[in-house]
Design an enzyme around this catalytic site. Structure first.
Site, PDB file in Angstrom:
ATOM      1  N   TYR A  92       0.868  -1.189   0.000  1.00 51.50           N
ATOM      2  CA  TYR A  92       0.000   0.000   0.000  1.00 51.50           C
ATOM      3  C   TYR A  92       0.899   1.231   0.000  1.00 51.50           C
ATOM      4  CZ  TYR A  92      -3.712   2.925   2.215  1.00 51.50           C
ATOM      5  OH  TYR A  92      -4.600   3.909   2.551  1.00 51.50           O
ATOM      6  N   LYS A 165      -6.340  -0.615  -2.294  1.00 51.20           N
ATOM      7  CA  LYS A 165      -7.276  -0.386  -1.179  1.00 51.20           C
ATOM      8  C   LYS A 165      -8.026  -1.676  -0.861  1.00 51.20           C
ATOM      9  CE  LYS A 165      -6.784   4.108  -0.335  1.00 51.20           C
ATOM     10  NZ  LYS A 165      -6.703   4.837   0.938  1.00 51.20           N
TER      11      LYS A 165
HETATM   12  O1  LMR Z   1      -4.025   6.199   0.141  1.00 52.15           O
HETATM   13  C1  LMR Z   1      -3.613   6.617   1.236  1.00 52.15           C
HETATM   14  O2  LMR Z   1      -2.541   6.274   1.729  1.00 52.15           O
HETATM   15  C2  LMR Z   1      -4.479   7.507   2.076  1.00 52.15           C
HETATM   16  C3  LMR Z   1      -5.369   8.414   1.338  1.00 52.15           C
HETATM   17  O3  LMR Z   1      -6.499   7.783   0.807  1.00 52.15           O
HETATM   18  C4  LMR Z   1      -4.690   9.291   0.338  1.00 52.15           C
HETATM   19  O4  LMR Z   1      -5.306   9.580  -0.695  1.00 52.15           O
HETATM   20  O5  LMR Z   1      -3.575   9.726   0.605  1.00 52.15           O
HETATM   21 MN    MN Z   2      -7.094   8.453  -1.101  1.00 48.13          MN
END
Ligand code: LMR
Ligand code: MN
Ligand code: NAD
Length: 540
Positions: A92, A165
Site C-alpha cells: 500500500y 485499497k
Molecule cells: O491512500 C492513502 O494512503 C491515504 C489516502 O487515501 C490518500 O489519498 O492519501
Molecule cells: Mn485516497
C-alpha cells in the site's frame, strides 16, 4: 461453474498451486501440471517469504507480491496476514505511488479490475459482468484517477489504488477477495506526461468534465447497483471538484463511502481524541487549523466540527474553533475561488487587524495560535521549524498531523516535529514511521491513514447489508479506536499500532454493524453473527 485443467490453475481465486492434493489433481485434470510434491499452505508461505526477503527494494518486493497475488489469492493473503506491519508500506502507501506512476510501463496483468471508458459506454454493462464473472460482488472500490494521493492526475493508472485499497480490506478485515471488484472510470487525463506517452494504456485525451462526466459516473453507479444490489461502493481519489459532489449525490440513496472525505475524517478525529487522552485537554477547547482544505482537509474539518456539535456546542460556537488555510492563505468569506465545502469554515476579515497579511501558513499560525494543525496540502516541508516553534510557544501539547502522502509530500517529519517542540508535540503521520528516540524516550508515531479505519467500517456495513452509511455509523467508527493504547506510557502513540490492524478492525466493524442495527438501517439482528458469517480467512 467448475474449473478444471489450466482454467483452474489460472484462476487466482481457486488456484492452490503445489498445495493441490493428489486426489484434487486427478479430479480436476491437473495431474502432471505441477511438480509432484504436495505442499501445505504454511510451506508455500515459508517459500514465498524467503523469496520476498531476497528482493532488494520495496518496489521489487511489491512486484513479487503482486505476482503472487495474480497467481493465488489465498497464499498472498495468508502471507500478508502474517506480516501486516511489514507489508503495509510495500503493498500500500507509500510504495503503491511508484506503481501508479509507472502502471502502463509495468503492466502485466489486469488483476480482475473493470476498466470503464467514457468513450465506450455502451460496453459498460458487459465490462462489469465480464470482470465479475461468476463472483458475487459485495464491494467495489472505484477511482477516476484524478486525485491520486497527493501526486495528482494519473488517469487510468489510478486503477492500482482501487486494487491496493481492496487488498487492505482483506488483510485488515477479512473481506472475501472473491467478493471484491476494483474499478477505474477512464474519463481521460490532464497529465501531459501520460498524454505524450505512446505506452500509456488509458484514453489519450483530456478529461471530459461537466454534465458528460457526471452522466458517465451516474451510468456506472446505476449499473453497478443493478448488477450487484448488495454492494458497498467505495469512492477513492477523485479530484477536488468532483469528490464531494459525487458523495453528496449518492450518500442518501445507496450504501456508499468516500474514503478521502469520510475515512480521513474518522481517522483524524480518532487521532485527535487519542492525543487528548494523553494531554488530558478538553476537545471543545481546541483551536483547529487545516493546511490544505481540499477533499481531505475540508472532509476532516467537517467531521471534527460535527464531533464538537455532538459534544454540546452550538453550530455557531463550534465554527469559531476552525481556521482553514489553502493556497490563498487563511480563507475568508470574501476569498476568491472558495469551494462549497470550505465556505462553512471561512472567517471574517474584521476578526483580524492584519487580515490582508494572512496569506501564508506562518502568518496564520501567528495570528490564530492553533492547538491542532493538520496538513493535507500536498506541499512537502511546509511545517517549518519556525512555524512549529511558534505553535508550541502558545500551546502546551500541540497536536500536529502532517498527513500528505506519499512520503515525499509530507508537510514534516515526525522526528523534526518532536525535536522542534522538545518532545511535546503529539504527532501522527499519513505514512508509516518508525519510532523516534528523543531525550531517552521512545515516541511511537500513530499512522493517521484512512486504511486504519475503512476496512472495519466497510466490513461492519457490509456484514449487515446496511441501507446507507449514516453519520452515526461513521461516528461510531471514530470512537472505536480508543482504549487500545495506554496514554500514561511515555511516548505513547495517538492511534493504535498497525501491527494490531486486524484486531481493531473487528472492533470498528462490530461498532458500525451494531449502530446500523440500532438505527434500523438493516434487517440483521445480531452484529457478531453477521460479521462471523461474512468474514473470510486465507485457508484451503
Ligand atoms: O491512500 C492513502 O494512503 C491515504 C489516502 O487515501 C490518500 O489519498 O492519501
Ligand atoms: Mn485516497
Ligand atoms: N492520511 C490519510 O489518510 C490521507 C487521506 C486523504 C488524503 N491524504 C493526503 O492529503 C493530501 C491532499 O489530498 P486531497 O485528496 O485533499 O487533495 P485535494 O487536491 O482535494 O486537496 C489539496 C488541497 O491543498 C491545497 N494546496 C495546494 N498547494 C497549496 C499550498 N501551497 N498551500 C496551501 N494549500 C495548498 C489545494 O488548493 C487543495 O485545496 C494528499 O497528499 C493526500 O495523500 C491523506
Amino acid at each position: 461453474m467448475t474449473y478444471t485443467g489450466l482454467d483452474l490453475l489460472n484462476n487466482p481465486f481457486l488456484n492452490k498451486g503445489t498445495a493441490f492434493t493428489k486426489e484434487e489433481r486427478k479430479a480436476n485434470k491437473i495431474e502432471g501440471l505441477l511438480p509432484p510434491f504436495v505442499q501445505t499452505l504454511d510451506q508455500q508461505v515459508a517459500q514465498a517469504y524467503e523469496q520476498y526477503g531476497k528482493k532488494p527494494t520495496p518496489l521489487a518486493k511489491r512486484m513479487y507480491l503482486m505476482d503472487l497475488f495474480n497467481e493465488n489469492r489465498t497464499l498472498f493473503y495468508k502471507l500478508f496476514s502474517e506480516h501486516v506491519y511489514d507489508f503495509m508500506p510495500v503493498v500500500y502507501d507509500p510504495t503503491i505511488a511508484d506503481t501508479i506512476e509507472n502502471y502502463s510501463h509495468f503492466f502485466l496483468d489486469p488483476q480482475n479490475a473493470a476498466f470503464l471508458s467514457i468513450d465506450d459506454q455502451e460496453d459498460m454493462e458487459a465490462s462489469l459482468k465480464n470482470a465479475a464473472g461468476d463472483r458475487d460482488i459485495k464491494l467495489i472500490v472505484v477511482t477516476d484517477g484524478e486525485g491520486i494521493l497527493g501526486i495528482g492526475d494519473w488517469g487510468l493508472q489510478g486503477v492500482d489504488i482501487s486494487v491496493g485499497k481492496l487488498m487492505v480490506y482483506t488483510a485488515a478485515a477479512g473481506v472475501d477477495p472473491k467478493s471484491v471488484l476494483p474499478v477505474v472510470l477512464d474519463a481521460g487525463t490532464n497529465n501531459k506526461e501520460l498524454l505524450n506517452d505512446d505506452l500509456y494504456l488509458g484514453n489519450h485525451h483530456e478529461r471530459v468534465t461537466g454534465d458528460n462526466y457526471y452522466a458517465f459516473v451516474d451510468k456506472f453507479v446505476a449499473l453497478a447497483e443493478d448488477l450487484f444490489p448488495d454492494m458497498y461502493l467505495h469512492f477513492e481519489d477523485f479530484g477536488r471538484d468532483n469528490a464531494a459532489n459525487i458523495l453528496n449525490k449518492y450518500k442518501d440513496q445507496i450504501l456508499t463511502f468516500n474514503d478521502d472525505i469520510q475515512g480521513t475524517g474518522i481517522i483524524t478525529l480518532a487521532g485527535i481524541l487519542g492525543a487528548l487522552n494523553i494531554s488530558k485537554e478538553k476537545f471543545t477547547d481546541q483551536v483547529y487549523m487545516s493546511f490544505g482544505a481540499g477533499t481531505a482537509g475540508a472532509g476532516i474539518a467537517k467531521r471534527i466540527f460535527d464531533a464538537m456539535v455532538e459534544e454540546g456546542l452550538s453550530e455557531e460556537e463550534a465554527r469559531k474553533h476552525f481556521y482553514l488555510v489553502d493556497k490563498q492563505g487563511l480563507l475568508f468569506d470574501d476569498t476568491e475561488g472558495l469551494t462549497p465545502e470550505q465556505k462553512p469554515f471561512t472567517r471574517s476579515r474584521s476578526e483580524f487587524a492584519n487580515a490582508d497579511e494572512l496569506t501564508s501558513l506562518e502568518a496564520a499560525v501567528k495570528a490564530v495560535h492553533p492547538t491542532i494543525l493538520v496538513g493535507t496540502s500536498t506541499q512537502p516541508g511546509t511545517f517549518t521549524e519556525s512555524i512549529i516553534k511558534e505553535m508550541a510557544a502558545n500551546t502546551a501539547r500541540p497536536i500536529i498531523f502532517p498527513l500528505s502522502n506519499p512520503t515525499k509530500l509530507a508537510e514534516a517529519k515526525a522526528e523534526d516535529l518532536l525535536k522542534w517542540t522538545d518532545g511535546k508535540a503529539l504527532v501522527a503521520t499519513g505514512i508509516p514511521v518508525d519510532p523516534v528516540e528523543y531525550n531517552g524516550v521512545t515516541y511511537n508515531i500513530g499512522q493517521a491513514n484512512n486504511a486504519l479505519v475503512y476496512p472495519g467500517l466497510g466490513l461492519g456495513a457490509m456484514a449487515v447489508n446496511a441501507k446507507l452509511l449514516s453519520d452515526g455509523m461513521i461516528n461510531k467508527a471514530a470512537h472505536s479506536l480508543g482504549g487500545i493504547v495506554d496514554p500514561e506510557e511515555a511516548g505513547a502513540a495517538v492511534l493504535p499500532p498497525v501491527s494490531k490492524l486486524d484486531e481493531f478492525s473487528m472492533t470498528v466493524a462490530m461498532g458500525v454493524a451494531q449502530q446500523a442495527i440500532d438505527e434500523k438501517l438493516t434487517d440483521a439482528k445480531d452484529a457478531k453473527k453477521a460479521i462471523d458469517d461474512i468474514k473470510w480467512e486465507p485457508k484451503y
